[in-house]
Design a protein around this motif. Structure first.
Motif, PDB file in Angstrom:
ATOM      1  N   ILE A 236       0.721  -1.225   0.115  1.00  0.00           N
ATOM      2  CA  ILE A 236       0.030  -0.068   0.184  1.00  0.00           C
ATOM      3  C   ILE A 236       0.862   1.187   0.045  1.00  0.00           C
ATOM      4  CG2 ILE A 236      -1.663   1.422   1.534  1.00  0.00           C
ATOM      5  CD1 ILE A 236      -3.055  -0.849   0.198  1.00  0.00           C
ATOM      6  N   VAL A 237       1.788   1.386   0.821  1.00  0.00           N
ATOM      7  CA  VAL A 237       2.684   2.417   0.951  1.00  0.00           C
ATOM      8  C   VAL A 237       3.719   2.948   0.045  1.00  0.00           C
ATOM      9  CG1 VAL A 237       4.387   3.877   2.526  1.00  0.00           C
ATOM     10  CG2 VAL A 237       2.456   2.554   3.591  1.00  0.00           C
ATOM     11  N   LEU A 238       4.181   1.632  -0.403  1.00  0.00           N
ATOM     12  CA  LEU A 238       5.267   1.813  -1.713  1.00  0.00           C
ATOM     13  C   LEU A 238       4.654   1.870  -3.057  1.00  0.00           C
ATOM     14  CD1 LEU A 238       8.327  -0.152  -0.425  1.00  0.00           C
ATOM     15  CD2 LEU A 238       7.779   1.926   0.027  1.00  0.00           C
ATOM     16  N   SER A 239       3.348   1.203  -3.280  1.00  0.00           N
ATOM     17  CA  SER A 239       2.748   1.424  -4.653  1.00  0.00           C
ATOM     18  C   SER A 239       2.351   2.917  -4.550  1.00  0.00           C
ATOM     19  CB  SER A 239       1.603   0.392  -4.644  1.00  0.00           C
ATOM     20  OG  SER A 239       0.406   0.847  -3.715  1.00  0.00           O
ATOM     21  N   SER A 240       2.052   3.512  -3.563  1.00  0.00           N
ATOM     22  CA  SER A 240       1.605   5.078  -3.618  1.00  0.00           C
ATOM     23  C   SER A 240       2.573   5.878  -4.103  1.00  0.00           C
ATOM     24  CB  SER A 240       0.755   5.423  -2.346  1.00  0.00           C
ATOM     25  OG  SER A 240       0.534   6.565  -2.395  1.00  0.00           O
ATOM     26  N   ARG A 241       3.738   5.520  -3.121  1.00  0.00           N
ATOM     27  CA  ARG A 241       5.233   6.258  -3.512  1.00  0.00           C
ATOM     28  C   ARG A 241       5.259   6.269  -5.167  1.00  0.00           C
ATOM     29  NH1 ARG A 241       9.408   5.233   1.449  1.00  0.00           N
ATOM     30  NH2 ARG A 241       7.786   5.790   3.227  1.00  0.00           N
ATOM     31  N   ALA A 242       5.448   5.009  -5.633  1.00  0.00           N
ATOM     32  CA  ALA A 242       5.838   4.748  -7.040  1.00  0.00           C
ATOM     33  C   ALA A 242       5.026   5.346  -8.163  1.00  0.00           C
ATOM     34  CB  ALA A 242       5.676   3.454  -7.306  1.00  0.00           C
ATOM     35  N   ILE A 243       3.756   5.575  -7.835  1.00  0.00           N
ATOM     36  CA  ILE A 243       2.761   6.232  -8.744  1.00  0.00           C
ATOM     37  C   ILE A 243       3.097   7.592  -8.547  1.00  0.00           C
ATOM     38  CG2 ILE A 243       0.319   6.827  -8.893  1.00  0.00           C
ATOM     39  CD1 ILE A 243      -0.293   3.885  -8.121  1.00  0.00           C
ATOM     40  N   SER A 244       3.468   8.256  -7.263  1.00  0.00           N
ATOM     41  CA  SER A 244       3.686   9.706  -7.252  1.00  0.00           C
ATOM     42  C   SER A 244       5.019  10.019  -7.975  1.00  0.00           C
ATOM     43  CB  SER A 244       3.891  10.008  -5.698  1.00  0.00           C
ATOM     44  OG  SER A 244       2.611   9.927  -4.911  1.00  0.00           O
ATOM     45  N   HIS A 245       5.886   9.227  -7.566  1.00  0.00           N
ATOM     46  CA  HIS A 245       7.291   9.291  -8.317  1.00  0.00           C
ATOM     47  C   HIS A 245       7.199   9.442  -9.976  1.00  0.00           C
ATOM     48  CE1 HIS A 245       8.961   9.429  -4.574  1.00  0.00           C
ATOM     49  NE2 HIS A 245      10.362   8.758  -5.044  1.00  0.00           N
ATOM     50  N   HIS A 246       6.338   8.602 -10.330  1.00  0.00           N
ATOM     51  CA  HIS A 246       6.033   8.483 -11.972  1.00  0.00           C
ATOM     52  C   HIS A 246       5.359   9.793 -12.371  1.00  0.00           C
ATOM     53  CE1 HIS A 246       5.582   6.686 -15.715  1.00  0.00           C
ATOM     54  NE2 HIS A 246       4.323   6.405 -15.535  1.00  0.00           N
ATOM     55  N   LYS A 247       4.545  10.088 -11.629  1.00  0.00           N
ATOM     56  CA  LYS A 247       3.740  11.425 -12.196  1.00  0.00           C
ATOM     57  C   LYS A 247       4.723  12.615 -11.860  1.00  0.00           C
ATOM     58  CE  LYS A 247      -0.759  10.119 -10.810  1.00  0.00           C
ATOM     59  NZ  LYS A 247      -2.049  10.117  -9.852  1.00  0.00           N
ATOM     60  N   TRP A 248       5.513  12.746 -10.975  1.00  0.00           N
ATOM     61  CA  TRP A 248       6.383  13.683 -10.880  1.00  0.00           C
ATOM     62  C   TRP A 248       7.689  13.703 -12.224  1.00  0.00           C
ATOM     63  CZ3 TRP A 248      11.639  14.128 -10.026  1.00  0.00           C
ATOM     64  CH2 TRP A 248      12.205  15.495  -9.733  1.00  0.00           C
ATOM     65  N   TYR A 249       7.843  12.489 -12.255  1.00  0.00           N
ATOM     66  CA  TYR A 249       9.093  12.272 -13.500  1.00  0.00           C
ATOM     67  C   TYR A 249       8.365  12.898 -14.671  1.00  0.00           C
ATOM     68  CZ  TYR A 249      12.447   9.800 -10.930  1.00  0.00           C
ATOM     69  OH  TYR A 249      13.413   9.413  -9.851  1.00  0.00           O
ATOM     70  N   LEU A 250       7.143  12.506 -14.912  1.00  0.00           N
ATOM     71  CA  LEU A 250       6.540  12.718 -16.184  1.00  0.00           C
ATOM     72  C   LEU A 250       6.599  14.242 -16.330  1.00  0.00           C
ATOM     73  CD1 LEU A 250       3.783   9.953 -16.672  1.00  0.00           C
ATOM     74  CD2 LEU A 250       5.865  10.525 -18.099  1.00  0.00           C
ATOM     75  N   LYS A 251       5.998  14.686 -15.018  1.00  0.00           N
ATOM     76  CA  LYS A 251       5.787  16.287 -15.025  1.00  0.00           C
ATOM     77  C   LYS A 251       7.054  17.051 -15.149  1.00  0.00           C
ATOM     78  CE  LYS A 251       3.703  19.850 -12.579  1.00  0.00           C
ATOM     79  NZ  LYS A 251       2.810  20.262 -11.306  1.00  0.00           N
TER      80      LYS A 251
END
Length: 268
Positions: A236-251
């Motif tokens: 739960i915790v790390l999947s949320s971090r991965a998704i946040s990082h992915h969005k940040w990288y794309l931006k």
């Protein structure tokens, strides 16, 4: 009587009561995972690139990592060497405890001192991680060292073999991904770069994927509600971090690989 046994006897009236509490702590961890996941839909974990002063005064990142992870090592050591640890002589228990200690020896005694640069950690994040490491260290190691009974020949059971292989694969992915992230910056550099190589060619959260696979394998091999609760919380915790990082990288990066997923290669 061992020192830790004396403490346990003050806290619990019987071994049955302690085992019941361990079960309750497992279900509580799963509930906390769901509540944390809901919170993370609206707020990023305040560390690294998401650091915010509203979560308390900053703690040096190396100090924070070392201190917050240390209870996950020291509490289990105390439970094994200063308590009766009735199941410690059984091979499945020994191998599972070895998996646990391999992770946390590296995480608490090696990883913090390899960090290059890194933003300070807000005190709230540091304190929560510290408490969780005490909680989970007691939960996992007390159950495995004192209560876990496995069937005869469990180490040759497909669940144990598959789980152990997944644990090893996840551990290797996690270590390799951390090394890639460390080497992104030269001494003195503070800017962010696109991680490349290894599992990062497929997902933005390669280090998170490695740790999720690691504890999922551990849960499969240990086959208990206690290990499942930890694996579930980690997911739960790390999947949320991965998704946040992915969005940040794309931006942040216009040339960020469009085929790269957040956490699961080719899928998500």
């Amino acid at each position: 009587m061992e020192f830790m046994d004396s403490i346990v006897e003050m806290l619990f009236t019987s071994s049955e009561e302690e085992l019941y509490i361990l079960d309750c702590l497992s279900y509580l961890m799963m509930l906390l995972a769901l509540l944390t996941g809901l919170t993370l839909l609206f707020e990023n974990v305040p560390y690294g690139r998401y650091t915010s002063s509203k979560y308390g005064f900053p703690v040096n990142v190396k100090v924070a990592w070392f201190v917050q992870e240390l209870p996950a090592l020291l509490v289990p050591v105390g439970l094994i060497f200063w308590a009766s640890a009735l199941k410690i002589s059984h091979l499945p228990n020994q191998l599972l405890l070895c998996m646990y200690f391999c992770h946390y020896v590296q995480r608490s005694l090696v990883y913090p001192f390899l960090i290059r640069g890194g933003k300070p950690t807000p005190f709230a994040s540091f304190a929560l991680a510290f408490v969780f490491c005490i909680y989970n260290g007691y939960l996992q190691v007390r159950y495995l060292s004192q209560y876990a009974d496995f069937p005869q020949g469990w180490v040759s059971h497909p669940c144990f073999i598959t789980g152990s292989c997944l644990w090893l694969l996840g551990w290797i992915i996690n270590l390799h991904s951390d090394q890639i992230l460390r080497n992104l910056r030269s001494p003195g550099e503070t800017d962010y770069k696109i991680p490349r190589g290894g599992v990062f060619e497929y997902v933005s959260g390669a280090n998170f994927l490695g740790e999720i696979v690691e504890w999922a394998g551990f849960a499969l091999a240990a086959h208990s509600v206690h290990s499942f609760a930890f694996a579930f919380f980690t997911f739960i915790v790390l999947s949320s971090r991965a998704i946040s990082h992915h969005k940040w990288y794309l931006k942040k990066f216009e040339d960020y690989p469009k085929s790269r997923k957040a956490l699961i290669p080719f899928v998500l």
